[in-house]
Design a protein around this motif. Structure first.
Motif, PDB file in Angstrom:
ATOM      1  N   ALA A 296       0.855  -1.192   0.000  1.00  0.00           N
ATOM      2  CA  ALA A 296       0.000   0.000   0.000  1.00  0.00           C
ATOM      3  C   ALA A 296       0.895   1.247   0.000  1.00  0.00           C
ATOM      4  N   TRP A 297       1.834   1.256  -0.930  1.00  0.00           N
ATOM      5  CA  TRP A 297       2.935   2.212  -0.924  1.00  0.00           C
ATOM      6  C   TRP A 297       2.479   3.659  -0.799  1.00  0.00           C
ATOM      7  N   THR A 298       1.540   4.069  -1.619  1.00  0.00           N
ATOM      8  CA  THR A 298       1.122   5.470  -1.641  1.00  0.00           C
ATOM      9  C   THR A 298       0.630   5.935  -0.271  1.00  0.00           C
ATOM     10  N   LYS A 299      -0.141   5.094   0.407  1.00  0.00           N
ATOM     11  CA  LYS A 299      -0.655   5.461   1.732  1.00  0.00           C
ATOM     12  C   LYS A 299       0.426   5.309   2.809  1.00  0.00           C
ATOM     13  N   THR A 300       1.265   4.293   2.640  1.00  0.00           N
ATOM     14  CA  THR A 300       2.273   4.011   3.667  1.00  0.00           C
ATOM     15  C   THR A 300       3.303   5.130   3.773  1.00  0.00           C
ATOM     16  N   VAL A 301       3.757   5.654   2.630  1.00  0.00           N
ATOM     17  CA  VAL A 301       4.768   6.716   2.688  1.00  0.00           C
ATOM     18  C   VAL A 301       4.226   7.952   3.396  1.00  0.00           C
ATOM     19  N   VAL A 302       2.961   8.234   3.175  1.00  0.00           N
ATOM     20  CA  VAL A 302       2.353   9.393   3.831  1.00  0.00           C
ATOM     21  C   VAL A 302       2.228   9.145   5.327  1.00  0.00           C
ATOM     22  N   ARG A 303       1.900   7.901   5.669  1.00  0.00           N
ATOM     23  CA  ARG A 303       1.706   7.567   7.076  1.00  0.00           C
ATOM     24  C   ARG A 303       2.994   7.722   7.903  1.00  0.00           C
ATOM     25  N   VAL A 304       4.154   7.563   7.265  1.00  0.00           N
ATOM     26  CA  VAL A 304       5.411   7.700   8.006  1.00  0.00           C
ATOM     27  C   VAL A 304       6.004   9.098   7.872  1.00  0.00           C
ATOM     28  N   GLY A 305       5.230  10.001   7.277  1.00  0.00           N
ATOM     29  CA  GLY A 305       5.661  11.398   7.229  1.00  0.00           C
ATOM     30  C   GLY A 305       6.371  11.819   5.962  1.00  0.00           C
ATOM     31  N   LEU A 306       6.364  10.973   4.930  1.00  0.00           N
ATOM     32  CA  LEU A 306       6.979  11.332   3.653  1.00  0.00           C
ATOM     33  C   LEU A 306       5.940  11.940   2.720  1.00  0.00           C
ATOM     34  N   PRO A 307       6.357  12.742   1.724  1.00  0.00           N
ATOM     35  CA  PRO A 307       5.389  13.361   0.807  1.00  0.00           C
ATOM     36  C   PRO A 307       4.650  12.319  -0.023  1.00  0.00           C
ATOM     37  N   ALA A 308       3.451  12.662  -0.457  1.00  0.00           N
ATOM     38  CA  ALA A 308       2.603  11.711  -1.188  1.00  0.00           C
ATOM     39  C   ALA A 308       3.268  11.227  -2.477  1.00  0.00           C
ATOM     40  N   GLY A 309       4.103  12.035  -3.071  1.00  0.00           N
ATOM     41  CA  GLY A 309       4.739  11.642  -4.334  1.00  0.00           C
ATOM     42  C   GLY A 309       6.055  10.917  -4.164  1.00  0.00           C
ATOM     43  N   PHE A 310       6.333  10.415  -2.974  1.00  0.00           N
ATOM     44  CA  PHE A 310       7.604   9.736  -2.723  1.00  0.00           C
ATOM     45  C   PHE A 310       7.612   8.384  -3.430  1.00  0.00           C
ATOM     46  N   HIS A 311       8.575   8.192  -4.347  1.00  0.00           N
ATOM     47  CA  HIS A 311       8.680   6.958  -5.111  1.00  0.00           C
ATOM     48  C   HIS A 311       9.713   6.015  -4.497  1.00  0.00           C
ATOM     49  N   PHE A 312       9.637   4.755  -4.869  1.00  0.00           N
ATOM     50  CA  PHE A 312      10.654   3.814  -4.408  1.00  0.00           C
ATOM     51  C   PHE A 312      12.038   4.274  -4.858  1.00  0.00           C
ATOM     52  N   HIS A 313      12.131   4.809  -6.063  1.00  0.00           N
ATOM     53  CA  HIS A 313      13.421   5.281  -6.580  1.00  0.00           C
ATOM     54  C   HIS A 313      14.009   6.396  -5.715  1.00  0.00           C
ATOM     55  N   ASP A 314      13.144   7.091  -4.972  1.00  0.00           N
ATOM     56  CA  ASP A 314      13.643   8.153  -4.098  1.00  0.00           C
ATOM     57  C   ASP A 314      14.452   7.591  -2.935  1.00  0.00           C
ATOM     58  N   LEU A 315      14.335   6.278  -2.676  1.00  0.00           N
ATOM     59  CA  LEU A 315      15.197   5.653  -1.679  1.00  0.00           C
ATOM     60  C   LEU A 315      16.632   5.594  -2.197  1.00  0.00           C
ATOM     61  N   ARG A 316      16.792   5.356  -3.484  1.00  0.00           N
ATOM     62  CA  ARG A 316      18.137   5.425  -4.098  1.00  0.00           C
ATOM     63  C   ARG A 316      18.676   6.849  -3.984  1.00  0.00           C
ATOM     64  N   HIS A 317      17.807   7.805  -4.265  1.00  0.00           N
ATOM     65  CA  HIS A 317      18.173   9.216  -4.118  1.00  0.00           C
ATOM     66  C   HIS A 317      18.607   9.489  -2.683  1.00  0.00           C
ATOM     67  N   THR A 318      17.878   8.930  -1.741  1.00  0.00           N
ATOM     68  CA  THR A 318      18.213   9.083  -0.323  1.00  0.00           C
ATOM     69  C   THR A 318      19.591   8.510  -0.029  1.00  0.00           C
ATOM     70  N   GLY A 319      19.854   7.311  -0.527  1.00  0.00           N
ATOM     71  CA  GLY A 319      21.140   6.680  -0.285  1.00  0.00           C
ATOM     72  C   GLY A 319      22.305   7.501  -0.812  1.00  0.00           C
ATOM     73  N   ASN A 320      22.121   8.084  -1.989  1.00  0.00           N
ATOM     74  CA  ASN A 320      23.190   8.893  -2.567  1.00  0.00           C
ATOM     75  C   ASN A 320      23.369  10.207  -1.806  1.00  0.00           C
ATOM     76  N   GLN A 321      22.257  10.763  -1.294  1.00  0.00           N
ATOM     77  CA  GLN A 321      22.350  11.961  -0.466  1.00  0.00           C
ATOM     78  C   GLN A 321      23.122  11.656   0.816  1.00  0.00           C
ATOM     79  N   LEU A 322      22.799  10.533   1.432  1.00  0.00           N
ATOM     80  CA  LEU A 322      23.474  10.164   2.683  1.00  0.00           C
ATOM     81  C   LEU A 322      24.965   9.921   2.455  1.00  0.00           C
ATOM     82  N   ALA A 323      25.289   9.296   1.320  1.00  0.00           N
ATOM     83  CA  ALA A 323      26.694   9.048   1.007  1.00  0.00           C
ATOM     84  C   ALA A 323      27.442  10.363   0.809  1.00  0.00           C
TER      85      ALA A 323
END
Length: 397
Positions: A296-323
């Motif tokens: 239930a990705w679309t609802k789940t990301v919002v439930r944990v405080g992420l924006p509604a348009g947060f995609h799975f690919h944004d986790l890769r973006h996150t990893g590169n930001q953290l690096a």
């Protein structure tokens, strides 16, 4: 009919019944070719032949017959010959069919000028094509025409419009470490490590779902990436090479992921050394659609405080930001991301602004410390001089 034929060291010129002059020459293959247009003056025809002769001597001559092929014919053959994944080929074919062929297919590649390419691009945007798709179509045409140059069909690539192949996408969101763990805890347990791995290794979706047990080295804390899975438009799952040669790599993962990986290997990964690391709830290859539905990705990301348009690919973006925030250089980011050029890695360098400010703060502290030490040393030196001076005055002459 010709009224007169001139004799030259290179090429021939004859005067036509119309009064204009026609130039012809023998190509490097021994075949006679005629200038694409006639000339009003004989001198103009001579100059044209002189320039052509110089091109042949320099090795810059291109056979005009090779340029007679149409953009449509050359592009279709390029799509067949070009080495790429099946999914990429489908994307190229779609771009060509929808955005290039309807406008340029009938043009000969030799007559495809920069002006015409510019007009084509303008027509695409005017007809409602997005800037993103227009930029992708332009890059594809540029690559196809680069092959035409390499093949000796044309002298110069007509796709020479500065910035036409670039499109600045809106900056994608990225998650905090706390949000990553919250998201990993909110999805079904079998997908927990998939989320954590995407965020803490920066691997692409296709690279992650292609991983097998033998690709994970728990002792060295690395995952070896040398294949990717793509889903075709028909829904077929196709295993192939990574997106580029740079995509074949070994990526280290942080120790915080180790325990979760061990638990995942025990509970959810397929058995055997070649068993898939991530599978669907019914076993087998994991499909993106099934993953989104089961989490239930679309609802789940919002439930944990992420924006509604947060995609799975944004986790890769996150990893590169953290690096980047951890101090990775551009070259290190390129290797971790699996990119062969700096362009993509540079996107993440702005993430190191916070680290740069911390460096500046420490630098400031060091400077202040040096200045304080210097000032203290100066005062002590001055006091010593005064004492020595006093003692000197006390010495009898």
């Amino acid at each position: 009919m010709a009224n007169k034929k001139g004799h030259r060291r290179f090429g021939s010129i004859r005067k036509l019944s119309s009064g204009r002059y026609q130039a012809s020459y023998l190509g490097t293959d021994g075949q006679r070719r005629t200038a694409p247009e006639t000339f009003e003056r004989k001198r103009d025809a001579e100059q044209w032949l002189s320039v052509l002769e110089a091109d042949i001597v320099r090795g810059d001559w291109t056979d005009p017959l090779l340029g007679e092929v149409t953009v449509g014919e050359f592009g279709r053959q390029w799509l067949v010959d070009h080495r790429c994944s099946r999914r990429t080929r489908e994307e190229y074919a779609s771009l060509w069919r929808l955005h290039v062929a309807p406008f340029l297919a009938e043009a000969r590649i030799a007559e495809l000028s920069t002006e015409r390419v510019r007009a084509w691009r303008t027509d695409l945007l005017a007809s409602g094509r997005s800037e993103d798709r227009t930029a992708k179509a332009y890059r594809l045409l540029h690559t196809v025409m680069a092959t035409a140059v390499d093949d000796g069909r044309i002298k110069r690539n007509p796709c020479r419009i500065k910035g036409a192949g670039q499109y600045r996408t809106p900056e994608r969101p990225f998650a905090s470490v706390a949000q990553v763990f919250a998201l990993a805890g909110a999805v079904p347990a079998r997908y927990r490590v998939l989320v954590l791995s995407a965020a803490f290794t920066g691997l692409r979706w296709g690279e992650l779902i292609a991983l097998r047990r033998c690709d994970v080295d728990l002792r060295a804390r690395i995952v070896r990436v040398h294949r990717s899975v793509g889903q075709t438009q028909a829904g077929e799952m196709v295993v192939g090479p990574t997106k580029s040669e740079a995509g074949t790599r070994a990526v280290a993962f942080p120790a915080v992921l180790s325990d979760d990986l061990v638990a995942h290997l025990t509970s959810y990964a397929e058995s055997g050394t070649t068993g898939l690391l991530f599978t669907g709830s019914r076993g087998g290859e994991l499909r993106r659609g099934n993953f989104h539905r089961e989490t239930a990705w679309t609802k789940t990301v919002v439930r944990v405080g992420l924006p509604a348009g947060f995609h799975f690919h944004d986790l890769r973006h996150t990893g590169n930001q953290l690096a980047a925030m951890s101090g990775a250089s551009t070259r290190e980011l390129m290797r971790r991301m699996g990119h062969g050029s700096m362009r993509a890695a540079m996107i993440y360098q702005h993430a190191s602004d916070e680290r740069d400010r911390a460096i500046a703060d420490r630098l400031g502290q060091h400077i202040e410390g040096e200045r304080t030490a210097e000032a203290d040393g100066g005062d002590e030196g001055q006091a010593d001089d005064e004492d020595e001076g006093g003692d000197g005055d006390a010495v009898p002459a």
